[in-house]
Design an enzyme around this catalytic site. Structure first.
Site, PDB file in Angstrom:
ATOM      1  CE  LYS A 188      -2.792   3.283   1.358  1.00 11.49           C
ATOM      2  NZ  LYS A 188      -1.843   4.353   0.947  1.00 11.49           N
ATOM      3  CD  GLU A 264      11.909   0.694  10.906  1.00 13.01           C
ATOM      4  OE1 GLU A 264      12.439   1.734  11.332  1.00 13.01           O
ATOM      5  OE2 GLU A 264      12.470  -0.399  10.916  1.00 13.01           O
ATOM      6  CB  CYS A 299      12.362   8.468   9.482  1.00 14.29           C
ATOM      7  SG  CYS A 299      13.562   7.374   8.743  1.00 14.29           S
ATOM      8  CD  GLU A 398       8.931  12.691  12.601  1.00 14.43           C
ATOM      9  OE1 GLU A 398       7.827  12.146  12.616  1.00 14.43           O
ATOM     10  OE2 GLU A 398       9.965  12.145  12.194  1.00 14.43           O
TER      11      GLU A 398
END
Ligand code: NAD
Length: 494
Positions: A188, A264, A299, A398
């Protein structure tokens, strides 16, 4: 890299994409389409199928059937290896085309995208292709009248949900080990970065992967992603993306078949510069690249700069100087160092973080605003905010954009305490000439990857995974294979 080749590829219209299910391209069951907006100039690039739950069910059923009849898992390892190596070759042959398509979709600067996307994906697929016939089972140290054997079996159907920042690299981190050991996969891609991944999936079939072993469904996360998460026929979910979605996936697992879920997630990684760093100019350069490349949409970005008091002002000035020289703009120009922000929504979220940071007492010493608005694209100036306190939003949340928060510290203990003061633990760095301090920092900073006197750049031989709310399990290296196998014991009385 040849600018004229890139320009020629950019001039090509992009065909519409459908799902890849059971080896065929199929439209959404209700005919729905989603527009793909290029972050380069805000124009509509093409459309993809807007997947429905029924589309996702069909993809899962295809993957299940492919796994159950052994058309892939049942092949000799050498045969699987051959297909995956061919796939890696095809990715490499088509690398520039894949990279340009991906950049038109997600905005990463091409100088980074070519290496980080198709070339890294090819290397990853090749790594797991080479590894797959070197994985042995075990014989346990049982009493003499018993043979205890431990098999490593593929789990079955893997659902892989991918983010938009590095679709090919991160996609390959999941697909490589999952397919190498014989699983079927339902992929996906992210809404705003589907195209190159869909093209890479096609190349797998061209390489000889049997139909149904890899299916890919485009569409909204809360529609097709949810169906994948809730499926009773998916055995493992692997995910890279936001913490919010990660939590949902765990919920889906709990509400369905307790499938294993590997996450993750994001980070707020500390980049700690001591006054005894071996080369402060190099540290400044790497610090700027470590937060601003791919417009901060990385990330492991070193988004918190922790600097020792004694060098704070000089070091910040050095980072500003390097950052000012970085070219922001058209990501398809080879001299661009900071490409586009992925979407208008992400750009607005980044700008809101800067507003909050100033309200909370931070000082914007560079950037802070949208740039190149006349292009129609989504660009943001590299932004540096000093005076960020331990609990400030910019120190805790973040951004996933080109925004660096700076905090000063007086002692090593304070640096460690600041480094460990978030819920995350993905990456980090310490810059020091003191070997003992370097070791101490590696041990003391709670994180999945700790760099010393560098930032980023680790290759596929080492794991990447987070601790705390940065996730669980690892991508890359042989350790990643553990996510895609079950251990089965045979206990045989002799
Ligand atoms: P996101 O969580 O919004 O989306 C990621 C994927 O999840 C997309 O494919 C999306 O369609 C899907 N999704 C969204 N809602 C879903 C739902 N309800 N059910 C199932 N699937 C759903 O994240 P994003 O905005 O694409 O990516 C940015 C985030 O990813 C950042 O927080 C970043 O730190 C993180 N990230 C982490 C790593 C890592 O290796 N740890 C790497 C890259 C990005």
């Amino acid at each position: 890299m040849d600018q004229s080749k890139i320009d020629a590829l950019r001039a090509r219209p992009v065909a519409a994409f459908d799902h890849l299910i059971d080896g065929r391209h199929v439209a959404a069951s209700d005919g729905g389409r989603m527009e793909i907006i290029s972050p380069i100039d805000g124009t509509v690039l093409t459309t993809v199928a807007a997947g429905t739950p029924a589309d996702m069910e069909a993809a899962i059923a295809s993957a299940r059937a492919a796994f159950d009849d052994g058309r892939w898992a049942g092949q000799p390892p050498a045969a699987r290896k051959k297909v995956l190596l061919k796939w890696a070759d095809l990715i490499e042959v088509n690398a520039l085309e894949l990279a340009v398509l991906g950049v038109r979709d997600n905005g990463t600067e091409i100088s980074m995208a070519l290496k980080a996307e198709p070339l890294s994906a090819a290397a990853t697929i090749r790594y797991y292709a080479e590894a797959l016939d070197k994985i042995y089972g075990e014989i346990a140290p049982t009493p003499g009248n018993i043979l205890g054997m431990i098999y490593k079996e593929p789990v079955g159907v893997v659902g892989a949900i991918i983010p938009w920042n590095f679709p090919l690299m991160i996609g390959a981190w999941k697909l490589g080990p999952a397919l190498a050991v014989g699983n079927s996969v339902v992929l996906k891609p992210a809404e705003t970065a589907s195209l190159s991944l869909m093209r890479m999936a096609d190349l797998a079939l061209e390489a000889g992967l049997p139909p149904g072993v890899l299916n890919a469904v485009t569409g909204k996360g809360h529609v097709v992603g949810e169906t994948l998460g809730l499926s009773m026929d998916v055995d493992v979910l692997v995910f890279t993306g936001s913490g919010m979605t990660g939590r949902r996936l765990m919920e889906y697992s709990a509400r369905s078949n307790l499938k294993r879920v590997y996450l993750e997630l994001g980070g707020k990684s500390p980049n700690i510069v001591f006054a005894d760093a071996p080369d402060l100019d190099e540290a400044a350069k790497v610090t700027a690249a470590g937060i601003f490349r791919n417009a901060g949409q990385v990330c492991v970005a070193g988004s918190r700069l922790l600097v020792e008091d004694a060098i704070h002002d000089d070091f910040v000035a050095a980072v500003v100087k390097v950052s000012e020289a970085m070219r922001v703009g058209d990501p398809l120009r080879i001299d661009t160092q900071i490409g586009a922000v992925n979407s208008e929504a992400q750009l607005q979220a980044n700008l809101a973080f800067v507003d909050t940071a100033t309200r909370e007492g931070g000082r914007v010493v560079m950037g802070g605003s949208r740039v190149l608005q006349d292009t129609g694209g989504y660009y943001m100036a590299p932004t540096i905010v000093t005076g960020v306190t331990r609990d400030a939003t910019l120190a805790q949340k973040e951004v996933f954009g080109p925004v660096l928060g700076v905090t000063s510290f007086a002692t090593e203990e304070e640096a460690i305490s600041l480094a460990n003061s978030t819920v995350f633990g993905l990456a980090g760095a310490a810059w020091t000439s003191n070997l003992s301090r370097a070791h101490h920092m590696v041990k003391s900073v709670r994180t999945g990857v700790m760099h010393i006197n560098t930032y980023g750049g680790a290759d596929g031989t080492v794991p990447l995974g987070g601790v705390g709310q940065s996730g669980n399990g690892s991508d890359k290296s042989l350790h990643a294979i553990e996510k895609y196998v079950n251990l089965k014991t045979a206990w045989i009385k002799l």
